[in-house]
Motif scaffolding. Structure first.
Motif, PDB file in Angstrom:
ATOM      1  N   ASP A   1       0.814  -1.208   0.000  1.00  0.00           N
ATOM      2  CA  ASP A   1       0.000   0.000   0.000  1.00  0.00           C
ATOM      3  C   ASP A   1       0.850   1.261   0.000  1.00  0.00           C
ATOM      4  N   ARG A   2       2.123   1.116   0.369  1.00  0.00           N
ATOM      5  CA  ARG A   2       2.985   2.295   0.421  1.00  0.00           C
ATOM      6  C   ARG A   2       3.926   2.408  -0.775  1.00  0.00           C
ATOM      7  N   LEU A   3       3.787   1.518  -1.740  1.00  0.00           N
ATOM      8  CA  LEU A   3       4.689   1.573  -2.893  1.00  0.00           C
ATOM      9  C   LEU A   3       4.416   2.823  -3.731  1.00  0.00           C
ATOM     10  N   PRO A   4       5.498   3.423  -4.259  1.00  0.00           N
ATOM     11  CA  PRO A   4       5.294   4.561  -5.161  1.00  0.00           C
ATOM     12  C   PRO A   4       4.534   4.116  -6.413  1.00  0.00           C
ATOM     13  N   HIS A   5       3.767   5.032  -6.962  1.00  0.00           N
ATOM     14  CA  HIS A   5       2.947   4.734  -8.132  1.00  0.00           C
ATOM     15  C   HIS A   5       3.742   4.084  -9.253  1.00  0.00           C
ATOM     16  N   GLU A   6       4.937   4.630  -9.539  1.00  0.00           N
ATOM     17  CA  GLU A   6       5.703   4.123 -10.687  1.00  0.00           C
ATOM     18  C   GLU A   6       6.109   2.659 -10.525  1.00  0.00           C
TER      19      GLU A   6
ATOM     20  N   GLY B   1      -0.532  -9.088 -17.807  1.00  0.00           N
ATOM     21  CA  GLY B   1       0.187 -10.217 -18.402  1.00  0.00           C
ATOM     22  C   GLY B   1       1.276  -9.805 -19.376  1.00  0.00           C
ATOM     23  N   LYS B   2       1.993  -8.749 -19.076  1.00  0.00           N
ATOM     24  CA  LYS B   2       3.053  -8.298 -19.981  1.00  0.00           C
ATOM     25  C   LYS B   2       4.421  -8.620 -19.407  1.00  0.00           C
ATOM     26  N   SER B   3       5.349  -8.960 -20.306  1.00  0.00           N
ATOM     27  CA  SER B   3       6.708  -9.227 -19.841  1.00  0.00           C
ATOM     28  C   SER B   3       7.363  -7.895 -19.468  1.00  0.00           C
ATOM     29  N   HIS B   4       8.549  -7.978 -18.850  1.00  0.00           N
ATOM     30  CA  HIS B   4       9.268  -6.753 -18.508  1.00  0.00           C
ATOM     31  C   HIS B   4       9.553  -5.935 -19.763  1.00  0.00           C
ATOM     32  N   SER B   5       9.919  -6.622 -20.863  1.00  0.00           N
ATOM     33  CA  SER B   5      10.283  -5.829 -22.042  1.00  0.00           C
ATOM     34  C   SER B   5       9.044  -5.234 -22.710  1.00  0.00           C
ATOM     35  N   GLU B   6       7.938  -5.944 -22.694  1.00  0.00           N
ATOM     36  CA  GLU B   6       6.703  -5.346 -23.222  1.00  0.00           C
ATOM     37  C   GLU B   6       6.298  -4.125 -22.379  1.00  0.00           C
ATOM     38  N   THR B   7       6.459  -4.271 -21.062  1.00  0.00           N
ATOM     39  CA  THR B   7       6.136  -3.164 -20.171  1.00  0.00           C
ATOM     40  C   THR B   7       7.020  -1.959 -20.460  1.00  0.00           C
ATOM     41  N   SER B   8       8.304  -2.231 -20.699  1.00  0.00           N
ATOM     42  CA  SER B   8       9.231  -1.139 -20.969  1.00  0.00           C
ATOM     43  C   SER B   8       8.851  -0.420 -22.267  1.00  0.00           C
ATOM     44  N   GLN B   9       8.474  -1.191 -23.279  1.00  0.00           N
ATOM     45  CA  GLN B   9       8.056  -0.562 -24.540  1.00  0.00           C
ATOM     46  C   GLN B   9       6.795   0.269 -24.346  1.00  0.00           C
TER      47      GLN B   9
ATOM     48  N   LEU C   1       5.527   1.665 -21.691  1.00  0.00           N
ATOM     49  CA  LEU C   1       5.664   2.870 -20.875  1.00  0.00           C
ATOM     50  C   LEU C   1       6.724   3.825 -21.416  1.00  0.00           C
ATOM     51  N   GLY C   2       7.479   3.358 -22.428  1.00  0.00           N
ATOM     52  CA  GLY C   2       8.559   4.191 -22.939  1.00  0.00           C
ATOM     53  C   GLY C   2       9.658   4.421 -21.917  1.00  0.00           C
ATOM     54  N   VAL C   3       9.906   3.415 -21.108  1.00  0.00           N
ATOM     55  CA  VAL C   3      10.925   3.493 -20.061  1.00  0.00           C
ATOM     56  C   VAL C   3      11.959   2.411 -20.377  1.00  0.00           C
ATOM     57  N   PRO C   4      13.265   2.709 -20.214  1.00  0.00           N
ATOM     58  CA  PRO C   4      14.263   1.669 -20.521  1.00  0.00           C
ATOM     59  C   PRO C   4      14.038   0.377 -19.720  1.00  0.00           C
ATOM     60  N   LEU C   5      14.391  -0.756 -20.338  1.00  0.00           N
ATOM     61  CA  LEU C   5      14.209  -2.051 -19.685  1.00  0.00           C
ATOM     62  C   LEU C   5      14.904  -2.104 -18.330  1.00  0.00           C
TER      63      LEU C   5
END
Lengths: 207, 223
Positions: A147-152, A164-172, A174-178
């Motif tokens: 409950d205390r985790l930062p939003h990001e 159900g997304k992999s880390h690399s799908e998530t990175s793509q 959100l436009g954030v580096p893997l």
């Protein structure tokens, strides 16, 4: 161990007595009224859990099929639910996860699949009363920390677990580096005191 | 360098395994490792609790066309099916790890072993996917595999015995990831044969003298 005093009472038993666990136990005894209550609670959650739209094997009616399949499995297997070992939500999460993978794999695969996802999971043997109690306490602690985790950090965990997304799908997406995605996940796990052995190997693995 | 801690899958793999987004071949390797590693099992339990918490606090999509009555009526049909198939007796003894045993159908001898070199044999496992070739490798006691490199990823889980290479000794349950550009030469331990589960995503490249002669024998054939 008591650093995060969440005020939770220190139960001596690992047995879950929350409403959902009691309902699931009743479903294990073929109680249809309890089953209907569980259905009302979980079917909207399961529906949003199948948002794996980009996934190979996904199709428009997947949401409803998953709701049906998961609910049927819950009915059939509830007799095996043990509130000493897990909370109802954790138990149902694993059923839903396994159903989702199997449905996506079946749709995207023309070959015979020799394994169901359930086959990848094995009963844990860490079932002594003290280890069960410890598991329950770590679960309570995990809930408070989450409950205390930062939003990001939470956003990424939701993408991976619920969408159900992999880390690399998530990175793509959100436009954030893997690397950032991975380090946010690690930071989040650390805050929740989930210690993955790999993190403690300090350079033993190739880098 | 040796380690008493053992080699485990990296954090991301366990998280993706728990979230159910890891590919089938990688999941087989993680599952085999879990059989040996209580620390990873414990972490996984917590990761599942994390997934459950995320599921439970979702907003949910209440509008759907599945009604409770519909589920109930399907259950009555499904119940018949369940009664038909009697519970499989899971009392069989584990040979390597439950997931591997299922893939080889509990019978090491029925596998088709193929000699890769004088000391290494390989038997392919059918896994219903074609991204990785999943197989068992057997190195005889003290046997030396040829020096080789991979053009893709290779996951290895030691199932029985141990082997070593230039960097470490790997024991039962150890989970090893090789990436391209890490040529290595596994050597089986002197005290007995070593059996490993392996998943390879691309052909092996032999890097030793005469390697070019053998490369053509080592193309992968995912099944």
């Amino acid at each position: 161990m008591s650093a995060n005093g969440s005020g939770a009472p220190k139960a001596r038993s690992s047995k879950r007595t929350d409403k959902l666990s009691l309902l699931l136990t009743a479903v294990g005894n073929q109680d249809k009224a309890a089953f209907e209550e569980l259905f009302k609670h979980f079917s909207p959650l399961i529906r949003s859990f199948s948002q794996a739209n980009q996934h190979e094997g996904s199709y428009p009616g997947l949401h409803e099929d998953l709701v049906q399949e998961v609910m049927i499995k819950i009915w059939q297997k509830a007799g095996k639910f043990d509130p000493e070992k897990a909370s109802a939500t954790t138990w149902i999460y694993t059923v839903a996860r396994n159903c989702r993978i199997d449905m996506l794999r079946r749709k995207s695969n023309t070959q015979h699949l020799p394994l169901e996802n359930e086959d990848y999971w094995q009963e844990t043997d860490e079932n002594t009363p003290s280890s069960l109690l410890q598991q329950k306490r770590s679960e309570d602690k995990l809930h408070a920390a989450m409950d205390r985790l930062p939003h990001e950090q939470k956003e990424i965990l939701r993408k991976v677990y619920i969408e159900g997304k992999s880390h690399s799908e998530t990175s793509q997406e959100l436009g954030v580096p893997l690397g950032t995605v991975k380090s946010r996940v690690r930071l989040a796990l650390h805050k929740m005191q989930i210690f993955v052995p790999f993190d403690q190997q300090d350079g033993l693995i190739y880098d | 360098m040796t380690s008493k801690k053992g080699f485990c899958p990296e954090t991301e793999m366990l998280v993706e395994f728990s979230a159910g987004v890891l590919g089938p071949a990688e999941s087989i390797c993680v599952s085999a490792h879990l059989h040996f590693c209580s620390k990873c099992r414990e972490a996984l339990l917590q990761l599942d609790q994390l997934g459950a918490k995320l599921l439970g606090e979702g907003e949910g999509e209440p509008s759907g066309k599945t009604s409770f009555e519909e589920v109930l009526s399907k259950i009555e049909f499904a119940d018949e099916d369940v009664k038909m198939q009697s519970e499989p007796s899971d009392e069989k003894q584990v040979v390597f790890a439950p997931v591997v045993d299922r893939l080889m159908k509990h019978n090491l001898k029925s596998l088709k072993w193929k000699k890769l070199s004088s000391s290494v044999e390989m038997a392919q496992l059918e896994t219903g996917q074609n991204v990785f070739e999943v197989s068992l490798h057997k190195i005889c006691a003290g046997g030396k595999a040829p020096v080789h490199d991979h053009q893709g990823l290779e996951y290895t889980v030691v199932l029985k015995g141990s082997f070593s290479d230039e960097r470490s000794v790997y024991r039962e349950g150890d989970f090893i990831l090789r990436e391209p550009g890490q040529p290595h030469q596994p050597i089986g331990a002197q005290n007995g044969e070593c059996i490993c589960l392996s998943a390879q995503s691309a052909p092996i490249k032999l890097t030793g003298p005469f390697g070019f002669l053998m490369n053509k024998w080592l193309q992968i054939h995912p099944s």
